[in-house]
Structure formats: structure tokens, C-alpha cells
Design a protein around this motif. Structure first.
Motif, short mmCIF file in Angstrom:
data_model
loop_
_atom_site.label_atom_id
_atom_site.label_comp_id
_atom_site.label_asym_id
_atom_site.label_seq_id
_atom_site.Cartn_x
_atom_site.Cartn_y
_atom_site.Cartn_z
N PHE A 9 3.22 38.19 22.25
CA PHE A 9 2.92 37.06 23.32
C PHE A 9 1.90 36.05 22.25
O PHE A 9 2.43 34.82 22.37
N LYS A 10 1.36 36.39 21.45
CA LYS A 10 0.93 35.14 20.54
C LYS A 10 1.88 34.78 19.68
O LYS A 10 2.14 33.25 20.09
N SER A 11 2.33 36.04 19.11
CA SER A 11 3.62 35.34 18.29
C SER A 11 4.89 34.04 18.96
O SER A 11 5.55 32.79 18.05
N MET A 12 4.61 34.95 19.89
CA MET A 12 5.77 33.31 21.22
C MET A 12 5.08 32.16 20.98
O MET A 12 5.49 30.79 21.21
N THR A 13 3.83 31.83 21.58
CA THR A 13 3.17 30.87 21.99
C THR A 13 3.11 29.92 20.22
O THR A 13 3.02 28.82 20.62
N ASN A 14 2.50 31.06 19.36
CA ASN A 14 1.99 29.81 18.66
C ASN A 14 3.22 29.24 17.55
O ASN A 14 3.04 28.38 17.00
N LYS A 68 1.49 23.83 20.53
CA LYS A 68 0.19 22.56 19.43
C LYS A 68 -1.05 23.37 19.55
O LYS A 68 -0.99 23.77 20.32
N PRO A 69 -2.17 22.55 19.05
CA PRO A 69 -3.57 23.01 18.78
C PRO A 69 -3.71 23.46 20.53
O PRO A 69 -3.88 22.51 21.46
N PRO A 70 -4.38 24.41 20.89
CA PRO A 70 -4.62 24.74 22.32
C PRO A 70 -6.07 23.84 23.07
O PRO A 70 -6.18 23.67 21.79
N LYS A 71 -6.13 23.55 24.49
CA LYS A 71 -6.63 22.59 24.66
C LYS A 71 -7.72 23.22 25.67
O LYS A 71 -8.32 22.81 26.55
N LYS A 72 -7.71 24.38 24.93
CA LYS A 72 -8.91 24.90 25.74
C LYS A 72 -10.06 24.60 25.28
O LYS A 72 -11.37 24.86 25.73
N GLN A 73 -10.31 23.68 24.04
CA GLN A 73 -12.02 23.41 23.34
C GLN A 73 -12.63 22.78 24.75
O GLN A 73 -13.87 22.88 25.14
N GLU A 125 -1.06 35.07 30.44
CA GLU A 125 -0.59 33.29 30.60
C GLU A 125 -0.51 32.55 30.10
O GLU A 125 0.20 32.05 30.38
N SER A 126 -1.10 32.22 28.39
CA SER A 126 -0.70 30.68 28.14
C SER A 126 0.99 30.98 27.67
O SER A 126 1.35 30.17 27.74
N ALA A 127 1.18 32.70 27.68
CA ALA A 127 2.86 31.94 27.13
C ALA A 127 3.09 32.35 28.48
O ALA A 127 3.72 31.48 28.59
N TYR A 128 3.04 32.58 29.47
CA TYR A 128 4.34 31.53 30.92
C TYR A 128 3.65 30.29 30.97
O TYR A 128 4.55 29.43 31.90
N ASP A 129 2.35 30.08 30.49
CA ASP A 129 1.88 28.26 31.17
C ASP A 129 3.40 27.51 30.35
O ASP A 129 3.81 26.44 30.41
N VAL A 173 5.42 34.08 38.49
CA VAL A 173 4.43 34.86 37.81
C VAL A 173 3.22 34.36 36.74
O VAL A 173 2.51 34.87 37.29
N PHE A 174 3.46 33.26 36.62
CA PHE A 174 2.16 32.58 36.51
C PHE A 174 1.20 32.36 37.50
O PHE A 174 -0.35 32.81 36.61
N ARG A 175 0.86 32.30 38.39
CA ARG A 175 -0.13 32.24 39.48
C ARG A 175 -0.33 33.83 39.93
O ARG A 175 -1.30 33.77 39.23
N ALA A 176 0.27 34.69 39.82
CA ALA A 176 -0.57 35.75 39.82
C ALA A 176 -0.85 36.44 38.56
O ALA A 176 -1.91 37.07 38.63
#
Lengths: 696, 121
Positions: A120-125, A129-134, A67-71, A40-43
Motif C-alpha cells: 500500500f505504501k509503495s502504491m501511495t508513494n 505529493k508530500p502528505p498533508k498530515k503535518q 486508508e491513504s491509499a483509498y484516499d 470502502v474509504f468510509r469503513a
């Protein structure tokens, strides 16, 4: 060109989405399966990544949070729940709408998309941890800085000390230096002090380091950017020495260059010291430090999943259709050629024509084969249908499939989709009982709808069976009588009664639901299957469930037929239904005392005399042939004058005037240009039976 | 002689886009759909660069990089990985395995060419 890429992306995304759907449905059954989660993640990941590249920014934005949620799910921080599956399925549908939207076809439901994203956002939040996308955002920014740059020229002192292993990652320091040179004017001094004596040299290591004085207007970020791939492997110090050495114009720079090169020859040389003396000023310590090259063992991440991206190319369906048409014409021409060759009686010509025949046949087979698709692609669609329907109807239904690899002609598969939808809807709506009812009568709460496909000879059998309530014979009969479909005193076999459900407007549902019961479903099925030259059979047991069997030809374009002759005319019977041919002598006819039956190996088989049927007045030959055909499990004979043999039959439809003649399904052109009619054996038998019944 | 670049990605559209961009710029391009495919297709060929996705079925990018680096003839072959922002760790993993550099997805054609030029000159 870009449009072609977009098209490719769209097709690919559509495939990914349907794969995603399937995976999600399996995941629902097996929420712990990490392989499925990874899939799923890959798709999602691929959709997101490629969408951005082809300008579908809305899709990228939308997919990102999912995608982040699936991560997180992949890392085991969130558990798969039914809600997540529901949400993801909803999201999948939205993405598919977005894909189509760019063509201006559909509108997207903003509300729904927001709702999904919020969930999804509430799920990931909750876990995040602070996202590492910076970090990555920064690096892509760096790349774009290359083009910008500030207009002001500055002078930098760059110290570049690559790690000895720098070659191991395929990096080439010379290229980096060249790149720096392109930024402006550079003075490059190689530092060779670390090079060991010859016997100690490892040729795969880098012993050099470099000092650069760089005059550029691109800014410090552009310099940092050059080292972006190697910054953690090398010691890189970049200093702005604009204030340290004041240079005015090119003249000064050239002087500096000269001075440095002259000094570089001396052993004790250090650019740093030199700069200090050249124009006495304090050199700042740069903040950059050597980052230790970590040599941690990387995780073994074996890629799984079937090799679904086999080497293949996409061809538009139109081209295939054209190919098959051309092959059809070729088959006809080839038949003519063989006939002429035989007549001419020239051995060279005959062998040539035989060769052409052989090639034509292989060409035909491969051309038809290209159009074959596994029926599984259609099946997978129904998993979703069953899931959604059973939810709507508060029933618990599971769809099992079998024989997904069975191949059918593309056009057949396309036309099959609608009828199957109707049949499955009916099974769930009318067939399967509610969970409580089922429990009461001792059935498992979850009903089963089974979809299976098997190939038998030149046709494919598709069975749709459920373990529901079955059909009520009396109810169907009563309804048919009230609708005037049959008269009250007609005796019908069970299967004939069941087949009444395919009559237009027929529905026994007392209540019209939004799923079925309007009586527009099943007659569509009947018509569609007819147009595919297929047949429908129904079996049902009250309380046990029903089975609908669709028998479909493998292909619609070219079939193997048995060429027969009556009087001067030729006919073709599809070879797939022919079982055997026997002789019929006058003696046989006399033995039967005028009844149309023959005895084959102790078995009585009724026959239809086609000469009579078609009202051909000429006298039959003394020995006739009976072609035995299997129809719905029964055997029938067709009496003809002569059986000529197997014939490649290119199907041509009849014109408007003749389209509705029962018993003739089309025509084909023979080698000498004569037209042969293609017989619809099942229809002829049906008609004969009807007339017989009416006679009695 | 033109330089040969292999692009490895399970997404045909990305692959196509990469190949198209590189071909326009005068490179020869070989396409592969996953790590295994890449290893098969590179046999007996001299490559100047590999551009590989990380997330792929059969054999992912990391494995591919490790495998390529084990080949003495390709010890120093530049390998660029395609990553996304959510793959910070993957990037480290790739570097450790021997990747030369990376391109962050989504990328523009100019970025692809800039990086290509950067690592193979």
C-alpha cells in the motif's frame, strides 16, 4: 464502563469489516463505482478513527496507510485493480484478527501485515505529493500543550481583532477571553472605536477588538491554542513583551493595570502606544497577519448509502433466548388458564382468559420476531468463500444470491452456516467444471452457483444450485453398494439415490482435495438439517447441474401445531405441513378394498393409520379423521380419531431415552398438564415406505 | 439547567464514547447517527452545541452544518466537527460552511471536554 465501550467498538468493527468485505467484492465487479469506493474509504476511516480511541493502536497504525491509499483511489489517482482488492481483503482479515487478538485468541502474521503495508505504501508513494498530515498533527500537539507549559512566567501583549462575522461560526469572543484569563493574570481592554452609530449597527456582527496584557507561565503556544478555531478569521497578534516592560512581581502588574485602565477612558487611547510610553522600548511587529476569509463555494457532497444505522439497540442473544423460554412457559400457563376458565363457566373469568390468550399470542409473535434475522448476513459470507475457493481450484465461479431479506430464526441461521459451506464447497469442487472443460461443452466459462431463499408457509426454502456437471447416479449407486449402504437389488428413485450423498463417509471424489472429497462434508449437512427439523432434497441432471433444497422451519421454539387425539392420547402435527382434514367413514374403507387409500377430489392419497402404527389396541370410532400432510411434494394422510384443533406448541425435547425414536420429534405440554407427542410426519412416511418395500 | 449537546456520528462506538464522556461531565446528550437524523432530532429543541463527524451516510457533516446554519435560531450555535489528519481540506470546507471548531480524531476524553468547554464555556 470502558470495557463496555470496547465491546461496542468490537461489535461495530466486526460489522464494518463484513460490510467492507461485501463492498470490496462488489467493487471487484464494478471498479469504477465511486460510491463503492467512498463506502470502502468510509469503513476504513471509521475503523481507524474509533480503533485509536478504544486503545487498538495497532489497528489504527495498520489501517492508516490503507486508508491513504483509498484516499488516492477516491480522488482518481489510483485505479482499482484486482491486486488492490486482494490486498485489501487480506488487510481486512488481518484487522479482524487484530480485533480478536486482544482477547489472546489468535496470533497475527507479522510478515503478511508488513507485506500488505509495504504494497500500500509503495502504491501511495507513487502518486503522493508530500502528505498533508503535518498540519493536523501540529494542531493536536497544540491541544496537548495546554496541560504542559513552561514554568517561567512571561508577559504577552495580545491583540485580538475578530472578523465581523465571527458569530456566524458559533464562536464567542467572550469565551475566548475567559479562556485567556484562565491562563494567568490578564488585563483586558476592549476597543470600541469600530462600533458604528446605532442606525448602522448590524446586531449579528462583532465590532469589538481587544487588547490583553497577559502574565502567564503557560507559554505562547497555549495562547495560540486559545485562538485555534478562529485564527483564520481574526487578526491575532501575540507578542512577548517581557523584555519591553520589566515588571517585578504583582505590585508592578497592578500598577500597570491601573495605569492602563485610567488611560483607557481617553478616546485616543492605544495600548500599543501606551506600552511604548509606559516603558519606552521598541515594539516588534508581529508576524501574524489577517487571513482573508475565503468564501469559496463548497462542493456538494451528498451522502449516499442506505440508512444502515437505523435506531436499534444491541441485546445479547442469551437474553433473547431467555425471553423466548419465558414466553414458552407463559403459553403453557395460558393454555391451562383457558381450560380452567372454561370449566369454571364464569363469564368474567372466560373473558379475562381470552384477553390473556390474545396478549400471550402477540407477545409470542413479537418475541419470536425479535429473533428473526435476514438470511442475507449468512449469504454475504459465501461470496468470499466462493471467490477464494474458485481461485484455489482454478475455476471461474460466480455466486448469485436471491431472497437475502428472507427472515429466519437466529439459531437456525447460525446452525445453517456450516451445512451451507459444505454444500457450496461441494458444488464448486465436484459440480462446476474447469473453464476449459466448460468451454468445450458449450457452457460459458464462468460457472454459476446460485443461493436463494424463499419463505413458504411456516418454513423457509433454501436452494443451492449450480450449473455444473450434475451428479452421476450410477457412480453414487455403485459407491453406496460398495459401502454397504444399500443392497444391490434395491430399486431407488432418483431423489433417493441423490440423498445417499448425505450418508456418513460418502464421497465419490476419486481424488481427495483440500476442499472436499474426504467424505466428511455432506453427512454433516444431513445431520445439521435434521437437528433443525428441516429436510433436504436433491435434484440433479447430468451435465446440467444440481440443486440442493433445504427446507427449514422458521423457528425452533414455538410452532403452530394441529392437536389430534388417538384413543386417550394427544399428538401434534406441525401445522405448516398440514394441508387439509377429511372424514374417513367405514364406507370409505370398504370402498378402498382394504388398501390404505382415500380419494380426495379424484386424487388418490395413501394414508397411514396411526392407530395401527402405534399399536393401539382399542377400537376406532366409526368416523375417523384423515389429516392430509404435504411431504416433499406428495400428499399423505394420517388417520386419527379426532382432530381437536390448532395448538400453540412449545417444543420440548425428549429425554435421552426417547431421543432416538423415529417419527417423534419432541413433546409439548397441554393446558391440563398432559404431554402430547409431536409427530415427525416425514419420518413416519419414510419408515412406512421402507417397510412396505421390504414386504414386497 | 444543564447544557444540551448533540453528538452526530455514524459510528455507534464513537457516539457512545462522546456521549458517555459528556454525560459524566454533566451535560445532557442527544445522539444522532447521521445528518438527517440529527436534523430530525433537533426539531423543537434548544441545543448548546453540536459535535458532528464529517464522513457519514445520508447526510454528511458539511451538509448538516450548512443546514443548521440556515436555521435563524441556530445561526450562532457552536458546532464542532470531528476530523482526521487526512482531512485538511474537509476542515476548511467545514469552516467555510460555518463550523465553530474541530477535534482531530483520535482524541482523548480530556480533549473532548477541553474543546467543549472552550466553545460553550
Amino acid at each position: 464502563m470502558i470495557d463496555a465501550h470496547k465491546q461496542a467498538f468490537k461489535e461495530e468493527a466486526a460489522e464494518l469489516l463484513s460490510e467492507l468485505e461485501l463492498t470490496l467484492l462488489s467493487l471487484e465487479h464494478d471498479p469504477e463505482d465511486s460510491e463503492l469506493i467512498a463506502k470502502v474509504f468510509r469503513a476504513l476511516h471509521t475503523i481507524k478513527g474509533s480503533a485509536a480511541m478504544f486503545g487498538f493502536d495497532d489497528i489504527t497504525m495498520f489501517t492508516h496507510d490503507i486508508e491513504s491509499a483509498y484516499d488516492h483511489i477516491r480522488n482518481g489517482e489510483i485505479k482499482i485493480t484486482k491486486e488492490i482488492i486482494d490486498l485489501t481483503l487480506g488487510a481486512r482479515d488481518l484487522i479482524s484478527i487484530m480485533l480478536a487478538q486482544s482477547e489472546g485468541e489468535r496470533d497475527i502474521d507479522e510478515e503478511k501485515s508488513k507485506e500488505i503495508l509495504m504494497s500500500f505504501k509503495s502504491m501511495t508513494n507513487a502518486v503522493s505529493k508530500p502528505p498533508k498530515k503535518q498540519e493536523a498533527a501540529a494542531s493536536s500537539q497544540n491541544l496537548s500543550n495546554v496541560q504542559q507549559g513552561t514554568a517561567k512566567e512571561e508577559i504577552f501583549h495580545v491583540i485580538f481583532r475578530p472578523a465581523e462575522e465571527i458569530f456566524m461560526t458559533g464562536n464567542n469572543p467572550i469565551l475566548l477571553l475567559n479562556e485567556l484569563r484562565e491562563l494567568g493574570r490578564a488585563i483586558i481592554i476592549a476597543n470600541t472605536k469600530k462600533i458604528p452609530s446605532l442606525e448602522e449597527i448590524d446586531p449579528e456582527k462583532c465590532y469589538f477588538s481587544w487588547d490583553l496584557i497577559l502574565k502567564t507561565d503557560k507559554g505562547i503556544d497555549a495562547i495560540k491554542d486559545v485562538f485555534i478555531f478562529v485564527e483564520d478569521q481574526c487578526e491575532i497578534i501575540i507578542e512577548n513583551i517581557d523584555d519591553v516592560i520589566k515588571l517585578n512581581g504583582d505590585e508592578d502588574f497592578r500598577n500597570l493595570e491601573k495605569a492602563i485602565y485610567e488611560n483607557a477612558l481617553s478616546d485616543k487611547y492605544s495600548v500599543e502606544d501606551f506600552l511604548k510610553t509606559y516603558k519606552p522600548a521598541a515594539v516588534h511587529e508581529a508576524a501574524s497577519a489577517l487571513v482573508k476569509h475565503e468564501n469559496k463555494k463548497t462542493k456538494h457532497a451528498e451522502g449516499h448509502g442506505e440508512n444502515d444505522a437505523a435506531s436499534s439497540i444491541r441485546v445479547s442473544a442469551d437474553k433473547l433466548d431467555e425471553l423466548v423460554n419465558l414466553v414458552g412457559e407463559l403459553v403453557i400457563v395460558q393454555a391451562r388458564l383457558s381450560q380452567i376458565a372454561l370449566k369454571a363457566n364464569d363469564p368474567n373469568m372466560v373473558s379475562l382468559s381470552e384477553e390473556v390468550e390474545r396478549l400471550t399470542w402477540s407477545l409470542r409473535d413479537s418475541a419470536l420476531n425479535i429473533r428473526m434475522l435476514p438470511i442475507g448476513s449468512t449469504f454475504s459470507k459465501f461470496k468470499r468463500l466462493v471467490r477464494d475457493l474458485s481461485k484455489d481450484l482454478n475455476k471461474e465461479v460466480e455466486l448469485t444470491t436471491d431472497g437475502a431479506e428472507t427472515e429466519l430464526d437466529k439459531t437456525v441461521i447460525e446452525k445453517l452456516s456450516d451445512p451451507l459451506v459444505h454444500i457450496i464447497r461441494n458444488s464448486i469442487d465436484h459440480g462446476i467444471e474447469t473453464p476449459d472443460e466448460r468451454e468445450k461443452i458449450g457452457k460459458p466459462r464462468t460457472g454459476e452457483v446460485r443461493l436463494s431463499a424463499t419463505q413458504s408457509g411456516g418454513s423457509v426454502l433454501i436452494k443451492i444450485s449450480d450449473d455444473g456437471a450434475g451428479m452421476d447416479k450410477e457412480k453414487i449407486r455403485a459407491k453406496a453398494i460398495s459401502m454397504g449402504l444399500i443392497s444391490e437389488n434395491v430399486e431407488l428413485s432418483d431423489s433417493e439415490i441423490y440423498e445417499l450423498i448425505f450418508a456418513p463417509g460418502f464421497s465419490t471424489a476419486t481424488e481427495v482435495t483440500n476442499v472436499s472429497g474426504r467424505g466428511v462434508g455432506m453427512d454433516v449437512v444431513g445431520k445439521a438439517i435434521d437437528s433443525l427439523r428441516g429436510a433436504v432434497e436433491v435434484e440433479s441432471k447430468k451435465g446440467k447441474g444440481s440443486t440442493i433444497i433445504l427446507k427449514l422451519p422458521l423457528t425452533l421454539a414455538i410452532i403452530d401445531g394441529l392437536l389430534i387425539q388417538i384413543d386417550e392420547d394427544f399428538y401434534v402435527i406441525p401445522l405448516s405441513s398440514v394441508e387439509e382434514c377429511i372424514e374417513l367413514t367405514d364406507a370409505d374403507i370398504n370402498n378402498a378394498h382394504g388398501r390404505h387409500i382415500v380419494s380426495i377430489r379424484e386424487e388418490i392419497v395413501p394414508y397411514i393409520n396411526l392407530r395401527e402404527r402405534f399399536s393401539i389396541s382399542s377400537a376406532p370410532p366409526s368416523v375417523q379423521q384423515v389429516v392430509i400432510v404435504g411431504i416433499k411434494g406428495n400428499r399423505f394422510g394420517f388417520v386419527v380419531d379426532k382432530v381437536i384443533g390448532q395448538h400453540q406448541t412449545v417444543l420440548k425435547t425428549l429425554g435421552k431415552m426417547y431421543k432416538n425414536i423415529e417419527g417423534i420429534s419432541g413433546a409439548t405440554i397441554l393446558g391440563d398438564g398432559t404431554v402430547a407427542l409431536i409427530l415427525d410426519a416425514a419420518k413416519i412416511v419414510e419408515k412406512e415406505e421402507l417397510e412396505e418395500r421390504n414386504r414386497n | 439547567m444543564g447544557k444540551t449537546i448533540m453528538t452526530v456520528d455514524d459510528s455507534a462506538s464513537v457516539r457512545q464514547m462522546v456521549a458517555f464522556t459528556l454525560k459524566e461531565a454533566g451535560y445532557d446528550v442527544i445522539e444522532a447517527c447521521d445528518g438527517k437524523d440529527a436534523l430530525t432530532k433537533m426539531q423543537g429543541r434548544v441545543l448548546d452545541l453540536i459535535i458532528t463527524d464529517l464522513n457519514m451516510p445520508n447526510m454528511d457533516g458539511i451538509e448538516l452544518i450548512k443546514n443548521v446554519r440556515q436555521d435563524a435560531a441556530r445561526k450562532f450555535l457552536p458546532i464542532i466537527m470531528l476530523t482526521t489528519e487526512s482531512q485538511g481540506e474537509k476542515k476548511m470546507e467545514g469552516k467555510t460552511a460555518g463550523a465553530t471548531g474541530w477535534i482531530v480524531k483520535p482524541f482523548k476524553q480530556e480533549q473532548l471536554l477541553a474543546v467543549t468547554k472552550k466553545v460553550i464555556g
